[in-house]
Design an enzyme around this catalytic site. Sequence first.
Site, mmCIF file in Angstrom:
data_model
loop_
_atom_site.group_PDB
_atom_site.id
_atom_site.type_symbol
_atom_site.label_atom_id
_atom_site.label_comp_id
_atom_site.label_asym_id
_atom_site.label_seq_id
_atom_site.Cartn_x
_atom_site.Cartn_y
_atom_site.Cartn_z
ATOM 1 N N ASP A 130 0.815 -1.216 0.000
ATOM 2 C CA ASP A 130 0.000 0.000 0.000
ATOM 3 C C ASP A 130 0.847 1.263 0.000
ATOM 4 O OD1 ASP A 130 0.940 -0.426 2.572
ATOM 5 O OD2 ASP A 130 -1.015 -0.660 3.475
ATOM 6 N N ASN B 219 -7.759 -2.477 13.963
ATOM 7 C CA ASN B 219 -9.150 -2.839 13.656
ATOM 8 C C ASN B 219 -9.232 -4.038 12.703
ATOM 9 O OD1 ASN B 219 -8.276 -1.744 11.275
ATOM 10 N ND2 ASN B 219 -9.815 -0.130 11.144
ATOM 11 N N HIS C 170 -7.424 -4.448 9.888
ATOM 12 C CA HIS C 170 -7.184 -4.205 8.464
ATOM 13 C C HIS C 170 -5.895 -4.869 7.990
ATOM 14 C CE1 HIS C 170 -5.141 -0.081 9.426
ATOM 15 N NE2 HIS C 170 -4.183 -0.923 9.072
ATOM 16 N N GLU D 71 -9.760 -1.533 5.017
ATOM 17 C CA GLU D 71 -10.473 -1.232 6.246
ATOM 18 C C GLU D 71 -11.725 -2.109 6.340
ATOM 19 O OE1 GLU D 71 -9.066 0.476 8.373
ATOM 20 O OE2 GLU D 71 -8.465 2.485 7.744
HETATM 21 C C1 GLP Z 1 -0.638 0.521 8.556
HETATM 22 C C2 GLP Z 1 -0.292 -0.313 7.322
HETATM 23 C C3 GLP Z 1 -0.528 -1.790 7.546
HETATM 24 C C4 GLP Z 1 0.101 -2.217 8.852
HETATM 25 C C5 GLP Z 1 -0.549 -1.468 9.983
HETATM 26 C C6 GLP Z 1 -0.049 -1.870 11.365
HETATM 27 O O1 GLP Z 1 -1.976 0.854 8.615
HETATM 28 N N1 GLP Z 1 -1.025 0.093 6.182
HETATM 29 O O2 GLP Z 1 -0.002 -2.513 6.451
HETATM 30 O O3 GLP Z 1 -0.063 -3.603 9.016
HETATM 31 O O4 GLP Z 1 -0.289 -0.082 9.781
HETATM 32 O O5 GLP Z 1 1.134 -1.214 11.683
HETATM 33 P P1 GLP Z 1 2.083 -1.588 12.873
HETATM 34 O O6 GLP Z 1 2.875 -2.762 12.423
HETATM 35 O O7 GLP Z 1 2.934 -0.376 13.064
HETATM 36 O O8 GLP Z 1 1.230 -1.886 14.062
#
Ligand code: GLP
Length: 241
Positions: A67, A136, A138, A143
């Site tokens: 992404d 949440n 995702h 989402e």
């Molecule tokens: C962002 C990214 C996700 C990732 C998520 C969790 O929203 N788009 O791909 O998995 O954050 O991040 P973290 O690993 O910092 O908890």
Amino acid sequence: MNVVTVKNYHQLSVQAAQLVTDQIAKKRNTVLGLATGQTPVGMYRELVQKFQQGEIDFSQVVTFNLDEYYGLSPEHPQSYHYFMWHTFFRYINIPTENIHLLNGTAEDITGECQRYEDLIQQKGGIDLQILGIGDNGHLGFNEPAIGLNSKTHLVNLSEETIQANSKYFNTIGEVPRQALTMGIGTIMNAEKIILLASGLKKAHVIARTIHGKVSTEVPATVLQLHQDVTIIIDQEAASEF
Ligand code: GLP
């Protein structure tokens, strides 16, 4: 789903890096799907170390990132382009032309999403997809309530995600409200998937991902339907199931 619980974040990073190394040893031109966020940073560090010790060769590896924020240029310090280059790509021997990320500033967003899908197909599909998980549930930026068959597309970020990601920006007003993301369908087409989660704040969503009913409310539950998923979690993230 194969759930591997390890002691701590360091062990999680070591295990994940080992699985990626084994995959590349088996297939030198592996197509990797890569994730951003804090969770995979330790894995990238371990992979860089393995590369420096001559244990892994990225010269034929191809990557696709999950992404990118809509509206952030590759040079923006909070863009996922910037993150990937500064955390990983600059330290390994992957050819630049093998690295693929979505362009968050493309003028034709629909065309950009289609280009990405076509390119993944052209490269033979994703062999191994690395995933983190949002609070949440995702995946990428899929989402809750996004269709489980979706392909790469533009999404509106939820307030919860904007809040969670605001820690990386000076003010919450600077957090992009939209992003481009591979769809759930794109992710589910990967041959193999590894989901990483660490810490108490992921415990609830991990319990739902593993035991909850498959539903668009927690997009990660769809992984229950994939035939080759490994979930690597530390003891804290495993504490609610
Ligand atoms: C962002 C990214 C996700 C990732 C998520 C969790 O929203 N788009 O791909 O998995 O954050 O991040 P973290 O690993 O910092 O908890």
